[in-house]
Design an enzyme around this catalytic site. Structure first.
Site, PDB file in Angstrom:
ATOM      1  N   ASP A 130     160.763  23.094   8.679  1.00 57.15           N
ATOM      2  CA  ASP A 130     159.560  23.896   8.766  1.00 57.15           C
ATOM      3  C   ASP A 130     158.303  22.948   8.445  1.00 57.15           C
ATOM      4  OD1 ASP A 130     160.923  26.097   9.137  1.00 57.15           O
ATOM      5  OD2 ASP A 130     160.923  26.508   6.905  1.00 57.15           O
ATOM      6  N   ASP A 153     161.076  23.904  13.218  1.00 51.37           N
ATOM      7  CA  ASP A 153     161.539  25.466  13.244  1.00 51.37           C
ATOM      8  C   ASP A 153     160.204  26.124  12.994  1.00 51.37           C
ATOM      9  OD1 ASP A 153     162.630  27.887  12.624  1.00 51.37           O
ATOM     10  OD2 ASP A 153     163.619  27.409  10.822  1.00 51.37           O
ATOM     11  N   ASP A 157     156.225  29.193   7.361  1.00 56.17           N
ATOM     12  CA  ASP A 157     157.217  30.345   6.900  1.00 56.17           C
ATOM     13  C   ASP A 157     157.048  30.747   5.494  1.00 56.17           C
ATOM     14  OD1 ASP A 157     158.017  30.216   9.588  1.00 56.17           O
ATOM     15  OD2 ASP A 157     160.127  29.659   9.227  1.00 56.17           O
ATOM     16  N   ARG A 210     156.085  35.316  16.746  1.00 54.11           N
ATOM     17  CA  ARG A 210     155.938  35.088  15.598  1.00 54.11           C
ATOM     18  C   ARG A 210     154.749  34.863  14.960  1.00 54.11           C
ATOM     19  NH1 ARG A 210     161.725  32.501  13.375  1.00 54.11           N
ATOM     20  NH2 ARG A 210     163.032  33.662  14.718  1.00 54.11           N
TER      21      ARG A 210
END
Length: 318
Positions: A130, A153, A157, A210
């Site tokens: 991330d 990724d 997040d 997302r």
């Protein structure tokens, strides 16, 4: 949510009351808040590290040491520093890039079980995991005016019971899975009642999905963001989450919102006055399970969001 300088130019020109809220009637000039709006302004607020204790770093080793220090301080990142893996960020830190091109490449920042962190004006590139990972009941985080791309990724997040977070004025591009909120379908016991996040004035530019993808959180406020040329979908609400998607600007987005994705159960999602150009119809699941936004705020008019966000999002604007 107090908009502070974000809408000062619009407010000086006058506002139009709509639905009990004051809505800007013309596009404000972009500006940078001096403190966070939305959820990060709650729970005691988010002030970051001490402004009187400042360290400037130019190497990976110096950056790692400064970020993990127990000292309340401001860490100025000068240049694009190559790192490996995830660097831990301790509580009471402000991490800020110098100029428009400073930040990190090759790795990311991990906020785990900490409080009161600000990350601003940073470039994030080519993370091996991330770019920014917020987890393990971390609270009061402001992620603002960063430029994030080409990670492995997630770009930003947020998971595992973290709470009271604002993600604002960031530019995300050249990436697929942008922002996850709630990491798995079997984590309801830790996440329910938490993961309260405000996403405001972000620019999702050609990213895949997302923006965010939400589990369990209620409410999540997705306000005045600009979505351009999105590959899969804009916002997803799953696992009984409650997401309020308000006055965003969708351009070339076939599916602005969804109420189910992957193997997750459906979530709740309500929309208000989103502006759409060559974009599809939002999927909604309205109901009492989408909680009211608990702070006061003045939204920007939907039609001006594109101009405001493209002028103000990313680095070099604070």
């Amino acid at each position: 949510m107090s908009t502070r300088r974000t809408v000062l130019s619009a407010l000086s020109a006058g506002v139009l009351a709509a639905g009990g809220l004051a809505v800007a009637t013309q596009a404000p000039v972009w500006a940078a808040e001096s403190s966070p709006v939305g959820f990060a302004s709650m729970n005691g607020g988010t002030s970051g590290g001490s402004s009187s204790t400042v360290v400037t770093v130019t190497t990976a080793s110096a950056l790692k040491s400064a970020l993990s220090s127990s000292t309340s301080q401001t860490v100025r990142v000068s240049g694009l520093i190559s790192i490996s893996g995830m660097y831990s960020v301790a509580s009471n830190k402000t991490v800020i890039g110098v100029g428009s091109g400073s930040g990190i490449t090759g790795g990311g920042l991990n906020l785990s079980g900490v409080r009161n962190v600000i990350i601003r004006n940073m470039v994030f590139r080519n993370a091996s995991d991330d770019s920014i990972n917020v987890q393990s009941s971390t609270t009061n985080v402001w992620i603002d005016h960063n430029d994030l791309a080409s990670g492995y990724d997630g770009l930003i997040d947020i998971k595992r019971g973290s709470d009271f977070i604002t993600v604002s004025w960031n530019r995300l591009h050249n990436h697929d899975k942008s922002m996850l909120l709630g990491h798995s379908d079997d984590n309801a016991s830790e996440d329910t009642g938490h993961l309260r996040v405000t996403y405001v004035h972000n620019w999702f530019e050609g990213t895949g999905q997302r923006h965010p993808r939400v589990r369990f959180a209620n409410p999540v406020h997705v306000l005045n963001n600009y979505y351009s040329n999105i590959g899969s979908y804009g916002v997803a609400s799953t696992e009984n989450a409650g997401v309020y998607v308000e006055r965003n600007y969708f351009e070339n987005v076939a599916t602005p919102t969804v109420t189910q994705t992957g193997d997750s159960d459906s979530g709740n999602l309500k929309v208000l006055n989103n502006y759409k150009v060559n974009s599809g119809t939002e999927q909604v699941r309205n109901g009492a399970s989408v909680a009211a936004i608990p702070y006061s705020y003045t939204p920007e008019a939907n039609s001006s969001v594109k101009a405001t966000v493209t002028a103000g999002a990313g680095t070099g604007k604070i």
